[in-house]
Structure formats: structure tokens, C-alpha cells
Design a protein around this motif. Structure first.
Motif, short mmCIF file in Angstrom:
data_model
loop_
_atom_site.label_atom_id
_atom_site.label_comp_id
_atom_site.label_asym_id
_atom_site.label_seq_id
_atom_site.Cartn_x
_atom_site.Cartn_y
_atom_site.Cartn_z
N ALA A 67 0.84 -1.21 0.00
CA ALA A 67 0.00 0.00 0.00
C ALA A 67 0.86 1.25 0.00
CB ALA A 67 -0.92 0.00 1.22
N GLY A 68 2.02 1.18 0.63
CA GLY A 68 2.93 2.31 0.66
C GLY A 68 3.77 2.45 -0.59
N GLY A 69 3.68 1.48 -1.50
CA GLY A 69 4.40 1.56 -2.76
C GLY A 69 5.68 0.75 -2.83
N ALA A 70 5.98 -0.05 -1.83
CA ALA A 70 7.20 -0.84 -1.85
C ALA A 70 7.06 -2.03 -2.79
CB ALA A 70 7.53 -1.35 -0.44
N SER A 71 8.18 -2.44 -3.34
CA SER A 71 8.18 -3.59 -4.24
C SER A 71 8.06 -4.88 -3.46
CB SER A 71 9.47 -3.61 -5.06
OG SER A 71 10.57 -3.94 -4.23
N THR A 72 7.72 -5.95 -4.16
CA THR A 72 7.62 -7.26 -3.53
C THR A 72 8.97 -7.71 -3.00
OG1 THR A 72 5.80 -7.83 -5.01
CG2 THR A 72 6.92 -9.66 -3.93
N ARG A 73 10.02 -7.44 -3.75
CA ARG A 73 11.38 -7.80 -3.32
C ARG A 73 11.73 -7.07 -2.03
NH1 ARG A 73 16.29 -5.66 -3.52
NH2 ARG A 73 15.65 -3.87 -4.73
N ILE A 77 12.57 -8.83 1.66
CA ILE A 77 13.84 -8.57 2.35
C ILE A 77 13.58 -7.91 3.70
CG2 ILE A 77 15.99 -7.24 2.27
CD1 ILE A 77 15.93 -7.68 -0.81
N ALA A 78 12.64 -6.99 3.76
CA ALA A 78 12.31 -6.31 5.02
C ALA A 78 11.79 -7.31 6.05
CB ALA A 78 11.29 -5.21 4.78
N GLY A 79 11.02 -8.29 5.61
CA GLY A 79 10.54 -9.32 6.53
C GLY A 79 11.67 -10.11 7.14
N VAL A 80 12.64 -10.47 6.33
CA VAL A 80 13.79 -11.24 6.83
C VAL A 80 14.63 -10.39 7.79
CG1 VAL A 80 15.96 -12.36 6.13
CG2 VAL A 80 13.86 -12.75 4.82
N VAL A 81 14.87 -9.14 7.40
CA VAL A 81 15.67 -8.25 8.26
C VAL A 81 14.93 -7.99 9.58
CG1 VAL A 81 16.61 -5.91 8.48
CG2 VAL A 81 16.91 -7.18 6.35
N GLY A 82 13.63 -7.74 9.50
CA GLY A 82 12.85 -7.52 10.72
C GLY A 82 12.92 -8.70 11.66
N PHE A 83 12.83 -9.90 11.11
CA PHE A 83 12.93 -11.12 11.94
C PHE A 83 14.31 -11.22 12.57
CE2 PHE A 83 13.73 -15.70 12.48
CZ PHE A 83 12.71 -15.98 13.38
N ALA A 84 15.35 -10.95 11.80
CA ALA A 84 16.72 -11.02 12.34
C ALA A 84 16.93 -9.96 13.42
CB ALA A 84 17.74 -10.85 11.21
#
Length: 149
Positions: A67-73, A77-84
Motif C-alpha cells: 500500500a505504501g508503494g514498496a516492491s515485492t522484493r 527482504i524487510a521481513g527477513v531483516v525484521g525477523f533477524a
């Protein structure tokens, strides 16, 4: 009952499957009572609340990023970094990791600071909104369970 309480707590602690714990508590109690309590309507309602909570857990951040305009990629990557980052800074690390990653990658890809900030803000708001939705839903499951049994 312990699983239902853990579900509420797990809704605000990243990495713990709050809604899944709540569903396990409801279904476990139902099984332990010989499939008699809670009744079928209450059981279906409580499990449905848990499934909606799981959807909020899994889909809030990706939908917010999109919704904010970010790409799927960027979202992946943000999900993986957030988890780490959860293991580095705790719950704050999830927000910092997801928001910072979305901002940095979108800025690198587009060069547009405003668009990158919008995408990062939308993603961070969605993560917080998803956590709030989980707390409300698992709390409603706990109250509903207590009223049903």
C-alpha cells in the motif's frame, strides 16, 4: 487457559504465534471436554477469530508495504531483516528493521526520499496495526471463551 493467556501475550511479542496459541487453547479445551465445551457455534466463532488474527499476523506488513508503494522484493527482504533484528533489539528491532529496510531499499531503487518515507511509514504502521489487531482478537477470544464455558 494458559494457552489463551499466552496467545494474548504472544500477540505483542514478535516471533510468538499469539493467535495460533489461542486457537490451540480453545481446541485443546474442546478436545479435553470430549468435544462438548465450548459448543459448536462458540467453537467456530473462536476459531474464526484466531484465523483472522493469524491473517493479520502474516499479511499486515506485506500489505502495508504494498500500500505504501514498496516492491515485492523490498517487502520480502524487510521481513527477513525484521525477523533477524528481533534477536538484536527485541520488538523494537522488528519495527526498526522493517521500516529501515523498506526506506533504504526503496530509496536505492527510486532515489525518491518522500516516496521511500511513505513506503516505510505505511509498512511500520501496518506492523503496529497488525499487532494491535492480534491483541484485540486474541483478547476477544479469551473473553469469548470465558463466557462460553
Amino acid at each position: 487457559m494458559a494457552l489463551l493467556l499466552a496467545g494474548v501475550v504472544g500477540s505483542v511479542v514478535p516471533g510468538l504465534p499469539g493467535p495460533a496459541l489461542s486457537v490451540a487453547g480453545v481446541v485443546g479445551y474442546w478436545w479435553a471436554t470430549g468435544y462438548t465445551a465450548p459448543g459448536p457455534v462458540a467453537l467456530a466463532g473462536l476459531v474464526l477469530l484466531g484465523l483472522v488474527g493469524l491473517a493479520a499476523d502474516w499479511l499486515a506488513a506485506p500489505l502495508g508495504a504494498k500500500a505504501g508503494g514498496a516492491s515485492t522484493r523490498t517487502t520480502a527482504i524487510a521481513g527477513v531483516v525484521g525477523f533477524a533484528m528481533l534477536f538484536v533489539l527485541g520488538p523494537l528491532g522488528v519495527l526498526v528493521g522493517v521500516g529501515g529496510t523498506v526506506f533504504a531499499l526503496e530509496l536505492r531503487d527510486s532515489g525518491d526520499v518522500d516516496a521511500s518515507l511513505r513506503a516505510a511509514a505505511a509498512t511500520t504502521a501496518a506492523v503496529l496495526g497488525g499487532a494491535l489487531a492480534q491483541v484485540v482478537l486474541t483478547g476477544a477470544m479469551l473473553v469469548g471463551f470465558l463466557l462460553a464455558v
